[in-house]
Design a protein around this motif. Structure first.
Motif, short mmCIF file in Angstrom:
data_model
loop_
_atom_site.label_atom_id
_atom_site.label_comp_id
_atom_site.label_asym_id
_atom_site.label_seq_id
_atom_site.Cartn_x
_atom_site.Cartn_y
_atom_site.Cartn_z
N TYR B 144 0.85 -1.20 0.00
CA TYR B 144 0.00 0.00 0.00
C TYR B 144 0.88 1.25 0.00
O TYR B 144 0.67 2.18 -0.77
CB TYR B 144 -0.92 -0.03 1.24
CG TYR B 144 -1.77 1.21 1.37
CD1 TYR B 144 -3.04 1.26 0.81
CD2 TYR B 144 -1.29 2.33 2.07
CE1 TYR B 144 -3.81 2.41 0.94
CE2 TYR B 144 -2.04 3.47 2.20
CZ TYR B 144 -3.31 3.52 1.63
OH TYR B 144 -4.07 4.65 1.74
N SER B 145 1.91 1.25 0.85
CA SER B 145 2.79 2.42 0.96
C SER B 145 3.52 2.69 -0.35
O SER B 145 3.61 3.84 -0.79
CB SER B 145 3.84 2.21 2.06
OG SER B 145 3.20 1.99 3.28
N TYR B 146 4.02 1.63 -0.95
CA TYR B 146 4.73 1.82 -2.23
C TYR B 146 3.80 2.41 -3.27
O TYR B 146 4.20 3.26 -4.06
CB TYR B 146 5.32 0.49 -2.74
CG TYR B 146 6.68 0.19 -2.16
CD1 TYR B 146 7.79 0.95 -2.51
CD2 TYR B 146 6.86 -0.86 -1.26
CE1 TYR B 146 9.04 0.69 -1.97
CE2 TYR B 146 8.11 -1.14 -0.71
CZ TYR B 146 9.19 -0.36 -1.07
OH TYR B 146 10.43 -0.61 -0.56
N GLY B 147 2.57 1.95 -3.27
CA GLY B 147 1.64 2.38 -4.31
C GLY B 147 0.95 3.69 -4.01
O GLY B 147 0.26 4.25 -4.87
N HIS B 148 1.08 4.19 -2.79
CA HIS B 148 0.36 5.42 -2.42
C HIS B 148 1.27 6.59 -2.12
O HIS B 148 0.80 7.69 -1.87
CB HIS B 148 -0.57 5.15 -1.23
CG HIS B 148 -1.83 4.44 -1.63
ND1 HIS B 148 -1.84 3.08 -1.89
CD2 HIS B 148 -3.08 4.89 -1.86
CE1 HIS B 148 -3.07 2.73 -2.25
NE2 HIS B 148 -3.84 3.81 -2.25
N LEU B 150 3.51 8.12 -4.18
CA LEU B 150 4.12 8.34 -5.49
C LEU B 150 4.56 9.79 -5.60
O LEU B 150 3.85 10.70 -5.17
CB LEU B 150 3.13 7.99 -6.60
CG LEU B 150 2.58 6.57 -6.56
CD1 LEU B 150 1.53 6.37 -7.65
CD2 LEU B 150 3.70 5.53 -6.72
N ASP B 151 5.75 9.97 -6.17
CA ASP B 151 6.27 11.32 -6.37
C ASP B 151 5.36 12.08 -7.33
O ASP B 151 5.18 11.66 -8.48
CB ASP B 151 7.69 11.20 -6.95
CG ASP B 151 8.35 12.55 -7.13
OD1 ASP B 151 7.65 13.57 -7.05
OD2 ASP B 151 9.58 12.56 -7.35
N PRO B 152 4.76 13.19 -6.87
CA PRO B 152 3.82 13.91 -7.76
C PRO B 152 4.50 14.52 -8.99
O PRO B 152 3.83 14.87 -9.95
CB PRO B 152 3.25 15.00 -6.84
CG PRO B 152 4.23 15.14 -5.73
CD PRO B 152 4.92 13.82 -5.56
N THR B 153 5.84 14.63 -8.96
CA THR B 153 6.51 15.21 -10.13
C THR B 153 6.94 14.13 -11.13
O THR B 153 7.65 14.42 -12.09
CB THR B 153 7.76 16.01 -9.71
OG1 THR B 153 8.75 15.10 -9.20
CG2 THR B 153 7.44 17.05 -8.65
N ALA B 154 6.55 12.90 -10.90
CA ALA B 154 6.97 11.80 -11.78
C ALA B 154 6.50 12.05 -13.22
O ALA B 154 5.48 12.71 -13.43
CB ALA B 154 6.41 10.50 -11.27
N PRO B 155 7.24 11.51 -14.20
CA PRO B 155 6.86 11.73 -15.61
C PRO B 155 5.46 11.21 -15.95
O PRO B 155 4.76 11.82 -16.75
CB PRO B 155 7.90 10.94 -16.40
CG PRO B 155 9.01 10.65 -15.46
CD PRO B 155 8.49 10.74 -14.07
N MET B 156 5.05 10.13 -15.33
CA MET B 156 3.73 9.56 -15.65
C MET B 156 2.87 9.53 -14.39
O MET B 156 2.95 8.59 -13.61
CB MET B 156 3.89 8.12 -16.16
CG MET B 156 4.65 8.01 -17.47
SD MET B 156 4.72 6.29 -17.97
CE MET B 156 5.93 6.38 -19.28
N PRO B 157 2.08 10.59 -14.18
CA PRO B 157 1.24 10.62 -12.98
C PRO B 157 0.27 9.44 -13.00
O PRO B 157 -0.34 9.14 -14.03
CB PRO B 157 0.50 11.94 -13.08
CG PRO B 157 1.19 12.71 -14.15
CD PRO B 157 1.83 11.71 -15.06
N THR B 158 0.16 8.77 -11.88
CA THR B 158 -0.66 7.57 -11.81
C THR B 158 -1.55 7.65 -10.58
O THR B 158 -1.13 8.16 -9.55
CB THR B 158 0.25 6.33 -11.70
OG1 THR B 158 1.19 6.37 -12.78
CG2 THR B 158 -0.52 5.03 -11.77
N GLU B 159 -2.79 7.19 -10.71
CA GLU B 159 -3.67 7.08 -9.55
C GLU B 159 -3.02 6.16 -8.53
O GLU B 159 -2.51 5.10 -8.89
CB GLU B 159 -5.01 6.46 -9.98
CG GLU B 159 -6.00 7.43 -10.57
CD GLU B 159 -6.46 8.47 -9.57
OE1 GLU B 159 -6.94 8.08 -8.49
OE2 GLU B 159 -6.30 9.68 -9.87
N PRO B 160 -3.00 6.56 -7.25
CA PRO B 160 -2.44 5.65 -6.25
C PRO B 160 -3.13 4.29 -6.30
O PRO B 160 -4.33 4.21 -6.60
CB PRO B 160 -2.75 6.36 -4.93
CG PRO B 160 -2.87 7.81 -5.30
CD PRO B 160 -3.45 7.82 -6.68
#
Lengths: 669, 209
Positions: B144-148, B150-160
């Protein structure tokens, strides 16, 4: 996903082929008979390798004056890759980085003719592929672990026109070379061409191969008359330790060779005892020229013999048993079959018909088993290991299949009877290759005819025509052409290797990278300056270069050591520096070094040239080249320890350096 | 009521018969062996990764599949595009504890086999069950922690998201599956053997009487 059984997939493929070919294969016939369609389908199936499936054999064919080696698959004949050898190849960054630039030396091309796979006990061992450079007298070694050129030896001293190579001995002791051209020796000597006979010489060279590393060196040479040696091959089994070359200019003509070298009915072929040559050098019987031990065959008997072969012959190929040697007559429609046991006997009995400059000429009739009337323009002969020989007929544009000796008395009486089959090829065949023909255990099965002229067999591409290669099934009594492909100039000879004989790596393991300038983390990356030398260490990984900014000024020499820190197959990055004629390509786990002399101020983007990832376009950076008088402020290197660790980075305490990630404000110049 | 409590008391004070003791010895060996086998495997398949990328979780380490364990680096490399934190073994503090706990279970199973007391087996079963449930919970929280985070500046924004702990799901171009491996099966066998040890001595005599 449910897997479709392979047999069904194949059937589906065949069905599609059949439908396609029936519809489009013969647009002009209109009334293709059922038999012809069945034949087409059969051939299509034979060479069809469905998507996702792999070929059964590698085909390594020489790229001729392109200077490269081409790799295709058999039976599909699909071109898989090109191995750059003697010419720059931007697609793989070959000839741009310091290492490959050094490998190429001062030359930007070569003329690759005869690839030879390394052998152990007379069979391919899958270690190396050797190729010759006819133009600049070199031999190159390609490592089949990574399909990369590892070494280029040459120009070979005292040797001019490296055409008669690279013939590998039974256990890869030597790569044997004979000269096509003769010049006054040592090279650099000038003599009048009128003195061709007396002042020009040819040479047979033994290029020694280190059994462990593969490293090559010139072992010894045998001085010969200026005959224009042509093609040859090495002995095996009973003829182990021997090698054979034809020549086409026993006339020793130096002008209008077309005519003047075609006057004699027979030219002298060389029968070389290379093991005796090796021993004679050990015994101190050689003199030295340019650091190479040279044997004079008149003074060292037993090293060289001649035998007359009709007429201006070309190929001279030892069969898999090592008992028979077949020379292609070129200007006479026969192949001459020599019996090695009879050669041994003639030597023992001193059954000579004369001598040339102190070297005995074997009695032709005592050593020749027969002259087989194969057809017009016989050049090269290959073997299937089942007692059949296949000879290319340049003038007839055919391949002739014929039966090897021993022959019955009836067959001997009329050797036309041993010619079993002929098949047309398109057009003017040069070499041909049967899978494994030059080993003691040929794979047989396939023959590739390498034709010099394609003459409109393909979609027209203008006046520069490709070459034509035809795949011929030799499993039946009758040969069967199943596929035709076109290649860039210009395949001469080729080698066929069973796919499972090698297991190439696809990633350079990090643990094996011994480059002192390799770095594996972004933290180690950065640049340092000493005087006019700017040295950067850089990492490449999906999808960034670190550093993505380099700082230099006009007059600097910029050195960049780039490491592709990926360890995944096919994750290749390129480093293209715009308007600086630089493109280095890095395989996973590889470190390469580039040097650029900076002469123009400006900002020069660099970018990944080998498509790598979804953010490949974003994989870029900038080289800022300021005016020569710009003051670049002192700065601590990002990781001085790592940058100073290697002597040739020239990093010195207190020298200005620019960190990888945060650039200092630089005053505008 | 007294009878029930008496029966309960006497059940916990039963002495184990030979069968139960042998079963406990086997259980001890199995739980010790579980340390050396992967407990869980995450498998990712995408068109470009036809053979898939594997990540195996052991009691004491995380191991990538592929040549030289490169799959883990590859997974991290791909995850950086969505801003997921790199999966590093050093961050898994429980990997210090897990092998120790397996050792404790080994000793407790040996103890129960040697002492021959029913209550020792029941204690072990209860502790091991708690440990198992806790570990699964902790594992879920990790995912859960890994998937939630997420760096908001990442190249591909992804839903947690939470990577599946058990089963198969589709994430972008990847099909992710997550299943227990041999180590976990050994732990289940261990638990089953504890129950078997209890079962075989359910009618045994009460000790000290």
């Amino acid at each position: 996903m449910k897997m479709i059984p392979k047999s069904l997939m194949t059937l589906a493929g065949v069905g599609a082929c059949a439908a396609f070919l029936a519809g489009c294969g013969k647009p002009s016939s209109g009334s293709g008979s059922a038999g012809a369609d069945a034949e087409i389908t059969k051939n299509a199936v034979a060479s069809y390798v469905p998507p996702g499936e792999k070929d059964e054999y590698y085909l390594f064919y020489s790229g001729g004056h392109s200077g490269q080696v081409f790799v295709a698959g058999i039976p599909s004949m699909r071109h898989i890759t090109t191995i750059p050898v003697f010419s720059p190849y931007p697609g793989m960054g070959y000839g741009f980085d310091e290492k490959t630039k050094k490998l190429l030396g001062d030359y930007t091309w070569g003329d690759v003719h005869h690839p030879g796979l390394s052998q152990t006990k007379g069979d391919y061992d899958g270690r190396w592929l050797f190729v010759n450079d006819n133009a600049n007298n070199r031999v190159a070694r390609i490592d089949l672990r990574d399909f990369k050129t590892k070494e280029i030896l040459g120009p070979i001293p005292n040797s001019m026109g490296n055409h008669g190579s690279s013939f590998v001995t039974e256990n890869t002791e030597y790569i044997l070379v004979a000269t096509r051209f003769s010049v006054p020796l040592p090279k650099g000597t000038v003599a009048d061409l009128e003195d061709y006979e007396s002042k020009f010489n040819g040479m047979v060279s033994g290029i020694k191969v280190d059994p462990e590393s593969g490293k090559m060196s010139v072992g010894w040479q045998i001085l010969t008359p200026p005959f224009d040696w042509d093609l040859g091959s090495t002995g095996k089994g009973p003829s182990s330790g021997w090698a054979f070359w034809t020549s086409y200019n026993t006339e020793m003509a130096h002008d209008q060779l077309e005519t003047n070298a075609s006057q004699l009915d027979r030219d002298l072929a060389a029968v070389v005892n290379w093991r005796a040559a090796e021993q004679a050098v050990k015994d101190g019987k050689a003199t030295e020229m340019n650091g190479v031990p040279i044997l004079d065959p008149a003074k060292v008997p037993g090293v060289l013999y001649y035998v007359g072969i009709a007429k201006s012959p070309h190929g001279m190929d030892v069969d898999p048993t090592g008992e028979w040697i077949v020379a292609g007559g070129k200007l006479q429609p026969t192949t001459t079959v020599l019996n090695f046991a009879k050669i041994q006997k003639a030597i023992a009995d001193e059954d000579f018909e004369g001598e040339f400059r102190g070297v005995p000429i074997l009695n032709h009739d005592s050593v020749v088993e027969g002259e087989v009337p194969v057809g017009l323009g016989p050049l090269h002969t290959q073997y299937d290991g089942l007692g059949n020989a296949y000879t290319s007929l340049f003038i007839d544009s055919q391949v002739a299949k014929w039966k090897m000796p021993p022959w019955t008395d009836a067959e001997k009486k009329d050797l036309n009877s041993v010619v079993l089959d002929k098949i047309p090829v398109h057009y003017s065949i040069g070499h041909l290759v049967v899978a494994g023909s030059d080993t003691m255990h040929p794979y047989g099965k396939w023959l590739v005819a390498m034709n010099k002229l394609s003459k409109g067999r393909h979609l027209s591409v203008g006046p520069s025509q490709p070459e034509d290669s035809e795949l011929i099934d030799i499993t039946g009594q009758k040969m069967r052409t199943v596929y035709e492909s076109f290649t860039e100039p210009e395949p001469h000879f080729a080698q066929i290797l069973k796919a499972d004989a090698i297991k190439p790596i696809e990633v350079y393991p990090k643990a094996e990278n011994t480059d002192p300038n390799a770095i594996w983390t972004a933290e180690e990356a950065g640049q340092v300056r000493k005087g006019n030398e700017v040295v950067a260490k850089m990492t490449a990984i999906r999808s960034r270069f670190v550093p993505d900014r380099l700082e230099a000024k006009v007059g600097d020499t910029l050195t960049v050591h780039i490491t592709n820190i990926e360890q995944s197959s096919d994750m290749i990055h390129g480093f293209g520096l715009v308007e600086n004629n630089m493109n280095v390509v890095l395989d996973p786990g590889e470190t390469r070094t580039l040097k650029v002399k900076l002469t123009k101020p400006g900002v020069y983007p660099y970018y990944c040239t080998n498509f790598c990832s979804a953010l490949h376009q974003e994989m870029q950076g900038y080289l800022v080249v300021r005016n020569a008088d710009a003051v670049i402020p002192d700065d601590e290197p990002v990781n001085p320890a790592s940058l100073e660790a290697v002597p040739d980075t020239n990093a010195v305490d207190g020298e200005p350096a620019v960190p990888a990630t945060s650039m200092p404000e630089v005053p505008k110049s | 009521m007294t009878t029930l409590l008496d029966r309960e008391y006497s059940f916990f004070h039963k002495s184990l018969n030979m069968w139960s003791r042998l079963i406990l010895l086997l259980a001890a060996v199995i739980v010790a062996a579980a340390v050396f086998f992967p407990l869980w495997k995450l498998h990712l398949i995408a068109p470009q990764y036809a053979d898939g990328l594997d990540m195996q979780i052991y009691a004491y380490k995380i191991e990538g599949g592929g040549l030289n364990g490169n799959d883990l680096d590859e997974i991290n490399l791909l995850n950086h595009y969505i801003g997921m934190k790199s999966i590093e073994q050093a961050d898994f503090s429980e990997m210090q504890i897990l092998p120790f706990m397996f050792g404790v279970f080994f000793l407790l199973a040996m103890r129960a086999a040697v002492f021959g007391e029913m209550k020792a087996v029941v204690d072990l079963f209860m502790v091991a069950s708690y440990f198992g449930v806790f570990s699964i919970g902790a594992f879920y929280y990790r995912l859960y922690s890994y998937g939630h985070n997420l760096d908001p500046t990442a190249p591909m924004p992804t839903e947690p998201f939470t990577p599946l702990i058990f089963g198969t799901q589709k994430i972008a171009n990847f099909t992710q599956s997550s299943y227990p491996e041999l180590g976990t099966y050994l732990l289940w066998v261990f638990m089953a053997l504890l129950l078997a040890a209890i079962w075989f001595s359910r009618r045994a005599k009460v000790s000290g009487l």
